[in-house]
Design an enzyme around this catalytic site. Sequence first.
Site, PDB file in Angstrom:
ATOM      1  N   ASP A  25       0.788  -1.251   0.000  1.00  0.00           N
ATOM      2  CA  ASP A  25       0.000   0.000   0.000  1.00  0.00           C
ATOM      3  C   ASP A  25       0.819   1.301   0.000  1.00  0.00           C
ATOM      4  OD1 ASP A  25      -1.928  -1.919   0.240  1.00  0.00           O
ATOM      5  OD2 ASP A  25      -2.717  -1.258   2.156  1.00  0.00           O
ATOM      6  N   GLU A  73      -4.628  -0.824  -1.241  1.00  0.00           N
ATOM      7  CA  GLU A  73      -5.928  -0.887  -0.575  1.00  0.00           C
ATOM      8  C   GLU A  73      -6.874  -0.059  -1.426  1.00  0.00           C
ATOM      9  OE1 GLU A  73      -6.044  -0.066   3.640  1.00  0.00           O
ATOM     10  OE2 GLU A  73      -8.244   0.015   3.642  1.00  0.00           O
ATOM     11  N   LYS A 130      -6.691  -4.849  -2.994  1.00  0.00           N
ATOM     12  CA  LYS A 130      -7.302  -5.560  -1.863  1.00  0.00           C
ATOM     13  C   LYS A 130      -8.303  -4.640  -1.160  1.00  0.00           C
ATOM     14  CE  LYS A 130      -3.520  -4.566   1.393  1.00  0.00           C
ATOM     15  NZ  LYS A 130      -4.243  -3.553   2.159  1.00  0.00           N
ATOM     16  N   CYS A 163      -2.071  -2.638   7.724  1.00  0.00           N
ATOM     17  CA  CYS A 163      -2.072  -3.546   6.566  1.00  0.00           C
ATOM     18  C   CYS A 163      -0.841  -4.441   6.493  1.00  0.00           C
ATOM     19  CB  CYS A 163      -2.256  -2.749   5.283  1.00  0.00           C
ATOM     20  SG  CYS A 163      -3.932  -2.084   5.158  1.00  0.00           S
ATOM     21  N   GLN A 203       8.458 -14.328  21.133  1.00  0.00           N
ATOM     22  CA  GLN A 203       8.219 -15.761  21.314  1.00  0.00           C
ATOM     23  C   GLN A 203       8.876 -16.593  20.203  1.00  0.00           C
ATOM     24  OE1 GLN A 203       4.065 -16.642  22.785  1.00  0.00           O
ATOM     25  NE2 GLN A 203       3.719 -14.550  22.034  1.00  0.00           N
TER      26      GLN A 203
HETATM   27  C1  C5J Z   1      -3.038   0.505   5.615  1.00  0.00           C
HETATM   28  C2  C5J Z   1      -4.761   1.665   6.810  1.00  0.00           C
HETATM   29  N1  C5J Z   1      -2.549   0.357   4.386  1.00  0.00           N
HETATM   30  N2  C5J Z   1      -3.940   2.120   7.747  1.00  0.00           N
HETATM   31  N3  C5J Z   1      -4.310   0.983   5.744  1.00  0.00           N
HETATM   32  O1  C5J Z   1      -2.364   0.260   6.595  1.00  0.00           O
HETATM   33  O2  C5J Z   1      -5.945   1.889   6.896  1.00  0.00           O
END
Ligand code: C5J
Length: 222
Positions: A25, A73, A130, A163, A203
């Site tokens: 993104d 996105e 996406k 994301c 972990q």
């Molecule tokens: C992403 C968001 N790309 N922060 N989207 O992290 O809404």
Amino acid sequence: MAVAIAAEPYAFALDEASVALVVIDMQRDFVEPGGFGASLGNDVSRLEAIVPTVARLLALARRRGWRVIHTRESHRPDLSDCPPAKRSRGNATLRIGDEGPMGRILVQGEPGNAILAAVAPIAGETVIDKPGKGMFYATDIADILAKWGTTQLVFAGVTTEVCVQTSMREANDRGFECLLVEDATQSYFEEFKQAALAMIRAQGAIVGWTAPLSALEKALES
Ligand code: C5J
């Protein structure tokens, strides 16, 4: 043959025959004023700072012949893939689908939805639109990775705890070994970035590994 990358919590055995770079993104909507990120009240200037590092990582991946995937996105122009609960969330000045200075917010094909020119895809690279935060939800990325025989994913992009982390967790659950490049990812909130990095590698790499770009460059090219 695997190459040992100095990573946390321990060395990542990178197999270049089975790896793909995933850049999440890096869109104007998140990085530039007037987009989705700014409409939610975020200081977008923090994200701009990693663009040269993401470009350096892309250059490394291209020199090494890795598969490269870019995600965006984004939603269809009719917003049929945008749940009302997503559109109404928060106290945004502009909501998904509204007309902003860079076109309609988070809508496919609009100027603001484009990937930044400095880290834009080149011919032969895969671009995934996406509608969710994670890259596997409502996309065909699983089929593409299976066809390639990819088993390892190197991650970069924004934002670290939204994301990027969601996509990394989805990938981890599907059996991929994941490495996040620490200085090629950013959040609007430094404390969330640091917390996400810590959660990922806690972990014994419960979600995956993290390493600076210099560790990859050193292991692969020096
Ligand atoms: C992403 C968001 N790309 N922060 N989207 O992290 O809404």
